[in-house]
Design a protein around this motif. Structure first.
Motif, PDB file in Angstrom:
ATOM      1  N   LEU A  51       0.848  -1.184   0.000  1.00  0.00           N
ATOM      2  CA  LEU A  51       0.000   0.000   0.000  1.00  0.00           C
ATOM      3  C   LEU A  51       0.884   1.233   0.000  1.00  0.00           C
ATOM      4  N   ALA A  52       0.434   2.299  -0.673  1.00  0.00           N
ATOM      5  CA  ALA A  52       1.130   3.594  -0.653  1.00  0.00           C
ATOM      6  C   ALA A  52       0.277   4.544   0.188  1.00  0.00           C
ATOM      7  N   GLU A  53       0.334   4.372   1.499  1.00  0.00           N
ATOM      8  CA  GLU A  53      -0.596   5.054   2.394  1.00  0.00           C
ATOM      9  C   GLU A  53      -0.469   6.574   2.358  1.00  0.00           C
ATOM     10  N   GLU A  54       0.703   7.060   1.944  1.00  0.00           N
ATOM     11  CA  GLU A  54       0.888   8.511   1.904  1.00  0.00           C
ATOM     12  C   GLU A  54       0.304   9.137   0.637  1.00  0.00           C
ATOM     13  N   GLU A  55      -0.101   8.301  -0.338  1.00  0.00           N
ATOM     14  CA  GLU A  55      -0.615   8.808  -1.606  1.00  0.00           C
ATOM     15  C   GLU A  55      -2.140   8.961  -1.559  1.00  0.00           C
ATOM     16  N   ALA A  56      -2.633   9.988  -2.272  1.00  0.00           N
ATOM     17  CA  ALA A  56      -4.076  10.215  -2.353  1.00  0.00           C
ATOM     18  C   ALA A  56      -4.701   9.216  -3.328  1.00  0.00           C
ATOM     19  N   VAL A  57      -5.929   8.791  -3.027  1.00  0.00           N
ATOM     20  CA  VAL A  57      -6.679   7.875  -3.888  1.00  0.00           C
ATOM     21  C   VAL A  57      -7.695   8.683  -4.683  1.00  0.00           C
ATOM     22  N   GLU A  58      -7.908   8.326  -5.948  1.00  0.00           N
ATOM     23  CA  GLU A  58      -8.875   9.056  -6.765  1.00  0.00           C
ATOM     24  C   GLU A  58      -9.771   8.114  -7.547  1.00  0.00           C
ATOM     25  N   PHE A  59     -10.981   8.619  -7.846  1.00  0.00           N
ATOM     26  CA  PHE A  59     -11.909   7.928  -8.734  1.00  0.00           C
ATOM     27  C   PHE A  59     -11.545   8.279 -10.170  1.00  0.00           C
ATOM     28  N   VAL A  60     -11.711   7.314 -11.066  1.00  0.00           N
ATOM     29  CA  VAL A  60     -11.379   7.556 -12.471  1.00  0.00           C
ATOM     30  C   VAL A  60     -12.612   7.338 -13.356  1.00  0.00           C
ATOM     31  N   THR A  61     -13.077   6.104 -13.449  1.00  0.00           N
ATOM     32  CA  THR A  61     -14.204   5.785 -14.328  1.00  0.00           C
ATOM     33  C   THR A  61     -15.301   5.082 -13.535  1.00  0.00           C
TER      34      THR A  61
END
Length: 701
Positions: free
Chosen positions: A598-608
């Protein structure tokens, strides 16, 4: 799927038969299910590659004549007709599609050829890139430009579009693809260009990218639109040939075609979106495997579908097949929902040969249905996998299809002996070598969908089907260290059976990049709402009853800056802050499983955002039987001299008739189980048991 004894006294006139037909490169398979009685019958005929509709019509006519004997128009009893075909994928493989033109944004005519600037094989400097489906002279440009937010920077030059359309008409284009930048945000420019092209080429097949793939990534969207246009006239011609043949049989039921996502749509819808049918045939095999595995109590499966021309493999975890929103099919990126199926050119008809380095190779070239393997005695001289099995005694040396197809072992021996002489090997060693090579090819395909994606094949059962799957299943399981094999009752026609187990299905998507944060709950809901409306409208147009309608919502998610997404199911109900948190958690679980971190420091985004619409139909049923005596002696038909690699010699091997095996029977290998549509090999050291559904369960004894 067990069959009941033939009934000859039925006189009902109502339409109660559901028929599934899978048309492959070698055989056309037919499965017939009577809704009134639950009776199931199967039938198999040779394919007719020059015109597949002939073989399909013949298979339906013969199959219906068996179940409704004595009627001139037995096909009038058909209530539902489902069909899976390889027409689209074969046209793509052989580059026999339509002459296509392309209209795209100014400055982007070469995007189709440039692609992602990746070589097909990183370390192979000599491997060719896939053939470009649109010649450069037929790729036209028109000034227009949208920004990423949908605002117009440059209005559409309608004069340029009309000029391009006239030039494509003069060139004789049968189809036209249209793809502009950011048309997935606002399709206005594409829609107007489509109208202009339709005025200039009224008889051409026209596809705008927003109609087939309203998603981001311009190259993949462009490729999908081009492939759809390339296949459009081919699919239309095929459907136009098949439809009157079915009508001539007396069939009045509206026909349906399988899509790559495992669902079916009307012939009319399929003719507009042929790109969604490139995996039409193998997808229903996975659907059937899912249903049989669920009923038999196996939720983690790797499916192994080996036919005459190719082998298709897929992984199923927790009873659910993997669905991909994008795939590369025969070198061409396609953005369309499809079951995650990996295909290799390894089948019973795969030709064995010696390469330029003096090594034995098998496939991907295939003998097909005509002339077929050497043992078919139709003039072929190149040895195939089927010929190797005949020589080794694993296949019946005198006939196939329960006696309907005579074969010649002497011709197979002669062909393989000739290949062996060039290799310095005996006939038996050469035949064994052919099977070893083709097994390695298939094992590599399974590792691609399992090991390379974080799954250990040893944690899964191997479900083998297709005409050649049960024949090779034990070898393949040994190569992968898999301990359990499942052979369904009618493995040779699993794809046809799947057509009677699948629902109507369509997929709708919209790309909207946004952070996966509770503050965007309303925006996510607003994106999904019109997709749900589209799905409901489609279900209504397909005349699906309200109580048979189902919707499923998912969203592709990624860490910001990542190049690939993972699909996560949206919780039921409105999208709330709690639903957003659940989606993020689902994404993290999927990311950990796929990539191991996991890249816990990175933001997660919706795409499609995606919505799948299902029209649930009545399905064929799986009868069960109470276990009986374990002794298989009533099913024994004799012995056959068979070579087993593990033993290193020819062994007198018991042969059993599949239709006489009953629930509870069990025996040790070596053994052979024969049935009309396939042959199952049980090697030494393996125990076979028949379960309540009639599945053959093989395990190390």
């Amino acid at each position: 799927m067990p069959t009941e004894p033939m009934q000859t006294g039925r006189t009902q006139t109502e339409r109660t038969w559901r028929v599934g037909v899978d048309s492959g490169g070698t055989f056309t398979d037919v499965c017939l299910f009577d809704e009134a009685t639950g009776r199931t019958e199967v039938w198999k005929v040779s394919s007719t590659p020059s015109d597949p509709s002939e073989g399909i019509a013949a298979g339906v006519a013969e199959g219906m004549a068996r179940v409704v004997p004595g009627e001139d128009k037995a096909a009038a009893r058909i209530a539902y007709f489902g069909h899976g075909t390889t027409v689209a994928t074969n046209a793509l493989i052989t580059h026999r599609g339509a002459l296509v033109g392309l209209v795209t944004s100014e400055g982007f005519r070469d995007l189709l050829e440039i692609g992602r600037q990746k070589r097909p094989s990183l370390y192979d400097l000599f491997e060719d890139k896939p053939h470009t489906l649109v010649a450069r002279r037929l790729r036209k440009e028109a000034a227009e430009r949208l920004r990423h937010d949908g605002t117009v920077e440059t209005p559409l030059d309608e004069t340029a579009v009309r000029r391009a359309a006239r030039e494509l008409a003069e060139a004789g284009c049968q189809a036209v693809a249209i793809c502009f930048l950011y048309s997935f945000v606002d399709p206005t420019h594409e829609a107007r260009a489509r109208a202009i092209v339709a005025e200039e080429l009224p008889d051409a097949f026209i596809c705008a990218s927003h109609e087939i793939a309203p998603e981001f990534r311009e190259f993949e969207r462009l490729s999908t639109a081009v492939v759809n246009a390339y296949l459009g006239p081919i699919m239309k011609r095929y459907i136009d040939r098949l439809t009157p043949r079915l009508e001539a049989l007396g069939m009045a039921a509206p026909p349906h075609l399988t899509q790559s996502n495992g669902g079916v749509v009307s012939f009319e819808a399929a003719s507009r979106t042929p790109v969604r049918a490139v995996l039409s045939g193998p997808s229903t095999g996975v659907v059937a495997a899912e249903a049989i595995g669920r009923e038999a109590g196996f939720s983690n499966l790797i499916t192994f579908d080996m036919g005459g021309t190719s082998t298709d493999v897929a992984l199923m975890q927790g009873g659910q097949p993997k669905l991909a929103s994008e795939a590369i099919v025969h070198g061409y990126p396609i953005k369309a929902p499809m079951l995650d199926i990996h295909t290799v050119g390894a089948g019973g008809g795969s030709i064995a040969y010696i390469d330029s380095g003096g090594l034995l190779k098998v496939g991907p070239q295939s003998a097909g249905a005509d002339p077929g393997p050497v043992c078919y005695d139709r003039g072929a001289t190149a040895p195939t996998v089927t010929d190797a099995n005949v020589v080794l005694g694993t296949l019946n040396p005198t006939h196939l299809l329960a006696g309907r197809m005579p074969i010649r072992r002497d011709l197979a021996e002669e062909a393989i002996a000739g290949l062996g002489a060039a290799l310095g090997l005996s006939t038996m060693e050469t035949a064994e070598g052919i099977l070893a090579v083709v097994t390695a090819n298939m094992a590599r395909a399974i590792r691609t969908i399992s090991v390379q994606r974080g799954h250990d094949p040893r944690d899964y059962a191997l479900m083998a089907f297709g005409g050649a799957g049960p024949l090779h299943a034990a070898r393949l399981a040994e190569a992968l260290d898999m301990s359990r094999i499942i052979i369904p009752p009618s493995p040779g026609i699993m794809c046809a059976i799947g057509l009677l187990l699948t629902d109507l299905r369509a997929d709708f998507a919209a790309t909207r990049l946004m952070p996966a944060e509770p503050a965007n709950a309303d925006a996510a809901e607003a994106t999904l709402a019109p997709l749900v409306e589209e799905a409901e409208s489609w279900l209504a147009a397909e005349h699906v009853a309200p109580d048979a309608r189902r919707l499923s919502r998912t969203v592709d998610m990624r860490y910001r800056g990542q190049n690939y997404e993972l699909a996560v199911r949206v919780p039921e109900g409105p999208v709330t802050a709690a639903a957003i948190d659940a989606l993020v958690k689902g994404f993290e679980d999927a990311h950990k499983q796929r990539y191991g971190f996991l890249a816990e420091e990175e933001a997660v985004e919706f795409v499609t955002f995606r919505v799948e619409a299902f029209g649930v139909v009545r399905k064929a049923e799986f009868p069960r039987a109470a276990p009986g005596e374990p002794d298989p002696a009533p099913a024994a038909t004799g012995t056959r001299q068979t070579y087993f690699a593990g033993v290193g010699e020819v062994v007198a091997t018991p042969v059993y008739a599949r239709e006489k095996l009953r629930a509870g029977m069990t025996f040790e290998g070596p053994a052979i189980v024969e049935q009309m549509d396939t042959t199952t090999i049980v090697p030494p050291g393996t125990r076979l048991t028949v379960d309540a559904m009639g599945n053959l369960i093989m395990e190390a004894s």
